[in-house]
Motif scaffolding. Sequence first.
Motif, PDB file in Angstrom:
ATOM      1  N   UNK A  18       4.330  48.176 -44.352  1.00 10.33           N
ATOM      2  CA  UNK A  18       3.625  49.030 -45.316  1.00 10.33           C
ATOM      3  C   UNK A  18       4.384  49.073 -46.640  1.00 10.33           C
ATOM      4  N   UNK A  19       5.709  49.157 -46.577  1.00 16.35           N
ATOM      5  CA  UNK A  19       6.517  49.142 -47.800  1.00 16.35           C
ATOM      6  C   UNK A  19       6.350  47.827 -48.561  1.00 16.35           C
ATOM      7  N   UNK A  20       6.356  46.720 -47.834  1.00 17.86           N
ATOM      8  CA  UNK A  20       6.191  45.414 -48.476  1.00 17.86           C
ATOM      9  C   UNK A  20       4.849  45.344 -49.192  1.00 17.86           C
ATOM     10  N   UNK A  21       3.799  45.764 -48.518  1.00 14.64           N
ATOM     11  CA  UNK A  21       2.468  45.740 -49.128  1.00 14.64           C
ATOM     12  C   UNK A  21       2.432  46.644 -50.347  1.00 14.64           C
ATOM     13  N   UNK A  22       3.012  47.829 -50.236  1.00 12.68           N
ATOM     14  CA  UNK A  22       3.020  48.777 -51.351  1.00 12.68           C
ATOM     15  C   UNK A  22       3.778  48.211 -52.545  1.00 12.68           C
ATOM     16  N   UNK A  23       4.905  47.584 -52.292  1.00 12.95           N
ATOM     17  CA  UNK A  23       5.691  47.004 -53.379  1.00 12.95           C
ATOM     18  C   UNK A  23       4.953  45.837 -54.024  1.00 12.95           C
ATOM     19  N   UNK A  26       2.287  46.474 -56.728  1.00 14.19           N
ATOM     20  CA  UNK A  26       2.675  46.740 -58.116  1.00 14.19           C
ATOM     21  C   UNK A  26       2.476  45.506 -58.991  1.00 14.19           C
ATOM     22  N   UNK A  27       2.343  44.347 -58.391  1.00 12.70           N
ATOM     23  CA  UNK A  27       2.128  43.123 -59.155  1.00 12.70           C
ATOM     24  C   UNK A  27       0.678  42.953 -59.597  1.00 12.70           C
ATOM     25  N   UNK A  28      -0.226  43.722 -59.024  1.00 18.08           N
ATOM     26  CA  UNK A  28      -1.647  43.587 -59.320  1.00 18.08           C
ATOM     27  C   UNK A  28      -2.138  44.822 -60.070  1.00 18.08           C
ATOM     28  N   UNK A  34      -6.358  52.315 -55.989  1.00 19.26           N
ATOM     29  CA  UNK A  34      -7.405  52.272 -54.965  1.00 19.26           C
ATOM     30  C   UNK A  34      -7.084  53.287 -53.873  1.00 19.26           C
ATOM     31  N   UNK A  35      -8.041  53.548 -53.012  1.00 18.11           N
ATOM     32  CA  UNK A  35      -7.797  54.484 -51.904  1.00 18.11           C
ATOM     33  C   UNK A  35      -6.663  53.980 -51.004  1.00 18.11           C
ATOM     34  N   UNK A  36      -6.693  52.684 -50.736  1.00 16.93           N
ATOM     35  CA  UNK A  36      -5.650  52.099 -49.900  1.00 16.93           C
ATOM     36  C   UNK A  36      -4.288  52.233 -50.581  1.00 16.93           C
ATOM     37  N   UNK A  37      -4.231  51.976 -51.871  1.00 15.14           N
ATOM     38  CA  UNK A  37      -2.987  52.118 -52.622  1.00 15.14           C
ATOM     39  C   UNK A  37      -2.492  53.550 -52.641  1.00 15.14           C
TER      40      UNK A  37
END
Length: 90
Positions: A18-23, A26-28, A34-37
């Motif tokens: 989850x941390x990797x996805x969250x980090x 930030x590139x997009x 978004x709700x997921x973000x």
Amino acid sequence: MDYVLTFLTTVIQVYSYALIIYILMSWFPNARETRFGQMLAAICEPYLEPFRRVIPPLGIIDVSPIVAFIVLEFATRGLHALFDILQSQF
């Protein structure tokens, strides 16, 4: 007792993903809005915030997540050591 260790290490691993996805979000542009973000921010920011207070960014690079991952790895290794000690006593 092994199932407890397996569960806890799986939770830490899923949290790391989850941390990797969250980090990476930030590139997009606008991905974190978004709700997921927002859901990932609610989960990840409370953990990342103490590291960000202690470790300032180097220019535009935020290295605090790297330290956060290292702490999660130490937590996993600590759990394994703790369970090894507990199993040797019983």
